[in-house]
Design a protein around this motif. Sequence first.
Motif, PDB file in Angstrom:
ATOM      1  N   LYS A 186     -12.056  14.104  -9.064  1.00 51.63           N
ATOM      2  CA  LYS A 186     -11.800  12.697  -9.400  1.00 51.63           C
ATOM      3  C   LYS A 186     -10.300  12.417  -9.465  1.00 51.63           C
ATOM      4  O   LYS A 186      -9.831  11.350  -9.024  1.00 51.63           O
ATOM      5  N   SER A 187      -9.529  13.340  -9.980  1.00 51.78           N
ATOM      6  CA  SER A 187      -8.070  13.172 -10.019  1.00 51.78           C
ATOM      7  C   SER A 187      -7.503  13.048  -8.617  1.00 51.78           C
ATOM      8  O   SER A 187      -6.606  12.235  -8.358  1.00 51.78           O
ATOM      9  N   ILE A 189      -9.125  11.918  -6.019  1.00 49.09           N
ATOM     10  CA  ILE A 189      -9.550  10.598  -5.528  1.00 49.09           C
ATOM     11  C   ILE A 189      -8.579   9.527  -6.005  1.00 49.09           C
ATOM     12  O   ILE A 189      -8.142   8.657  -5.228  1.00 49.09           O
ATOM     13  N   ASP A 190      -8.225   9.561  -7.287  1.00 47.74           N
ATOM     14  CA  ASP A 190      -7.322   8.563  -7.864  1.00 47.74           C
ATOM     15  C   ASP A 190      -5.945   8.609  -7.206  1.00 47.74           C
ATOM     16  O   ASP A 190      -5.338   7.566  -6.921  1.00 47.74           O
ATOM     17  N   ALA A 193      -6.197   7.153  -3.659  1.00 46.27           N
ATOM     18  CA  ALA A 193      -6.351   5.707  -3.684  1.00 46.27           C
ATOM     19  C   ALA A 193      -5.031   5.024  -4.034  1.00 46.27           C
ATOM     20  O   ALA A 193      -4.636   4.028  -3.415  1.00 46.27           O
ATOM     21  N   ALA A 194      -4.323   5.571  -5.037  1.00 41.38           N
ATOM     22  CA  ALA A 194      -3.042   4.990  -5.445  1.00 41.38           C
ATOM     23  C   ALA A 194      -2.023   5.080  -4.320  1.00 41.38           C
ATOM     24  O   ALA A 194      -1.196   4.174  -4.131  1.00 41.38           O
ATOM     25  N   THR A 199      -7.814   1.138  -5.086  1.00 42.08           N
ATOM     26  CA  THR A 199      -8.450   1.757  -6.238  1.00 42.08           C
ATOM     27  C   THR A 199      -9.842   2.232  -5.837  1.00 42.08           C
ATOM     28  O   THR A 199     -10.495   1.608  -5.001  1.00 42.08           O
ATOM     29  N   PRO A 200     -10.288   3.327  -6.420  1.00 45.86           N
ATOM     30  CA  PRO A 200     -11.633   3.790  -6.105  1.00 45.86           C
ATOM     31  C   PRO A 200     -12.691   2.872  -6.703  1.00 45.86           C
ATOM     32  O   PRO A 200     -12.522   2.367  -7.818  1.00 45.86           O
ATOM     33  N   TYR A 246     -16.158   8.247  -3.073  1.00 49.10           N
ATOM     34  CA  TYR A 246     -16.099   6.944  -3.734  1.00 49.10           C
ATOM     35  C   TYR A 246     -15.857   5.852  -2.701  1.00 49.10           C
ATOM     36  O   TYR A 246     -15.187   6.098  -1.684  1.00 49.10           O
TER      37      TYR A 246
END
Length: 249
Positions: A186-187, A189-190, A193-194, A199-200, A246
Motif C-alpha cells: 500500500k505504501s 501504491i501511495d 500515485a503521488a 490518488t489511489p 487500486y
Amino acid sequence: MREYKSVVIALIAAVSAVVCVSIFTGGLVDYKKTGGGSGITATGSASCDFESDLIVWRGSFSVHGDTPKDTYSTIKKDAELVKKYLEENNVAEDEMVFSSINISQTYTSRYDEEGRYLGEEPDGYDLTQGMTVTSHDIDKVEEISRDITTLIEAGVELESEQPEYYYTKLDEMKLDLIEKATANAKSRIDIMAAGTGGTPGKLLSASLGVFQITARNSSSESYSYDGVLDTSSRSKTAMITVRLNYSAQ
C-alpha cells in the motif's frame, strides 16, 4: 474535364482526412476508457529471521539372523540399548517413539562349479526398527545425534538421519508477515500515485504470494514457485509477497 477531376480528387482527400481524424479521435476515446482501467499495481514484501523451536531426529537399526525368533531376540536387545542411551542423555519417555519392526527374508544366489546360475536360496532374515526423538531441547538432541559412539561400540548398527528443524508458531508469524507485506504494498501504491499527481481509489484486487521459508542467508535460488519449507536448518528466514491493485483517481 481537368477541373472536374480536380474537384473529385479534392473531395476524396477531404473525406479521407475526415475518416482519419475520426479513427484517431476514436482511438483517443478508447484509450481514455481503457488505458486507466488497470489502475495502479504494486507488490509488497516482508521477511523475518527466526530460530526453530522443535527438533526431530530419526534413526533406524537393523539385525540379520538365521531364524525369525533369533533375529527378533537380537533386535529387541538393540532397542533396549538405544532406549538406555537416550535415557542416559536426558531424553524423556514422551520424547521418544519406537516404530514397529519390519521383517524380510533374504536370499543368496547359487552357482555351480562352472559358474552357471542355479537360482536363489534363503539365507536368513533382516529385521529393522525405527526410532524418532522429538524435543524442544534442540541443543540436547543435536549433541546426541552427532555422538552415537556408545551405541556403535555396543554393536548396534544405527543409521542416523540428519535432524529436522521446525517452528511451532509458524501460523502466527505468517499472519504478521501478511500484515506487513500488505502495508508495504500500500505504501508503494501511495508513492506511485503521488508521483503522477493522482490518488489511489478503491481496491480492485489483492493476491497473496507463496511463503518461502529458507535457511538463513540462503540465496534467492532457494525459492520455489510453489513455496519452500526448509527443515534442514536451525536458523531460518521467512518471506511473503502481497500484490495490490487500486483504481486511479
